[in-house]
Enzyme design. Structure first.
Site, PDB file in Angstrom:
ATOM      1  N   SER A 163       0.851  -1.185   0.000  1.00 36.18           N
ATOM      2  CA  SER A 163       0.000   0.000   0.000  1.00 36.18           C
ATOM      3  C   SER A 163       0.888   1.236   0.000  1.00 36.18           C
ATOM      4  CB  SER A 163      -0.885   0.008   1.255  1.00 36.18           C
ATOM      5  OG  SER A 163      -1.536   1.256   1.426  1.00 36.18           O
ATOM      6  N   TYR A 176      -2.082  -0.494  10.678  1.00 36.57           N
ATOM      7  CA  TYR A 176      -2.053  -0.825   9.255  1.00 36.57           C
ATOM      8  C   TYR A 176      -0.778  -0.284   8.601  1.00 36.57           C
ATOM      9  CZ  TYR A 176      -3.684  -1.048   4.372  1.00 36.57           C
ATOM     10  OH  TYR A 176      -3.797  -1.313   3.032  1.00 36.57           O
TER      11      TYR A 176
END
Length: 272
Positions: A163, A176
């Protein structure tokens, strides 16, 4: 639990070894499903994992078969390290080989909020799936690849879908972001370890992608994109990531092992 499908025109025994085989974690929906379908279009037989195998999984297997390949869906929890060897063994047994691993499975932050309120339980859950599970699953596949060199010289690759959050900080999603930053280092480590093996190692960093995971915040991102957050002025789609993964899996970027591909429409480019 697993389910296999064989192309109507090709027996499983005859087709083993004639097509490259990709293994995609978290391939039942979203970016993972788009990657599975893109790889099938590119001529791969495709195995994929999911927490559960159900009618939706079976439909994806049928889609792979409709594209001329063989599909295999395997129910597995990435965080359960004791399941890894069985998954790798099942793919090799049913499809005959493993040429490409796509690490796609992951979870978002269980709770978004103040970094100072982040709990160890939520942090551990995200790390167990996104980082710990992915690292040791990659290790299991890499070991299998080294023990089973291809007799036909086929390209082999380990591709991790991380990501933009590997480098762009979001304090309300600290667990995250830390997990994705860890994947970035993991990619570099495996690239160095496997540099002389002919196995290409790559990291793909999606930006804002339209999936089930982002559906709950679609309105927020619609406004941000309209305001210029993404230079290309649109959402990313699963097919955008699928096309990048298939290009890397094809072997044409072997000398670029260790590279990071920013698949984000320019989101991560620093601007004044």
């Amino acid at each position: 639990m697993s389910h296999t499908a064989v192309s109507p025109t090709t027996s499983a025994a005859a087709s083993i070894g004639t097509r490259p085989v990709a293994l995609v974690t978290g391939g039942r929906q979203g970016i993972g499903r788009a990657i599975v379908e893109a790889l099938a279009d590119a001529g791969f037989d495709v195995a994929f994992t999911a927490r559960t195998v159900d009618a939706q999984s079976d439909a994806i297997v049928d889609t792979i078969a409709a594209r001329g390949g063989r599909g295999l869906a395997i129910a597995s929890d990435l965080a359960a390290l004791d399941e890894h060897a069985g998954v790798v063994g099942q793919v090799a047994e049913v499809l005959g080989r493993i040429d490409c691993l796509v690490n796609n499975a992951g979870i978002g932050s269980p709770v978004r909020g103040d970094l100072l309120a982040l709990t160890p339980e939520n942090f551990d859950r995200v790390i167990d799936v996104n980082l710990r599970g992915t690292l040791f699953f990659t290790q299991a596949v890499a070991r299998w690849m080294l023990d089973h060199p291809p007799s036909d010289g086929a390209a082999r690759s380990l591709i991790t879908v991380s990501s933009v959050s590997a480098a762009m900080a979001s304090p309300e999603r600290g667990d995250y972001c830390v997990s994705k930053a860890g994947l970035a280092m993991m990619n570099q480590l495996f690239a160095l370890r496997l540099a002389q093996s002919g196995i290409g190692v790559f990291e793909v960093r999606p930006g804002i992608i339209r999936t089930e995971m982002t559906s709950g915040v679609a309105g927020k991102y619609d406004a941000l994109i309209a305001g210029g957050l993404v230079p290309q002025g649109r959402w990313g789609e699963g097919r955008d990531i699928g096309s990048v993964v298939t290009a890397l899996a094809g072997g044409g970027f072997a000398f670029a092992s260790g590279s990071v591909i920013q698949a984000d429409g320019g989101l991560s480019i620093q601007r004044l």
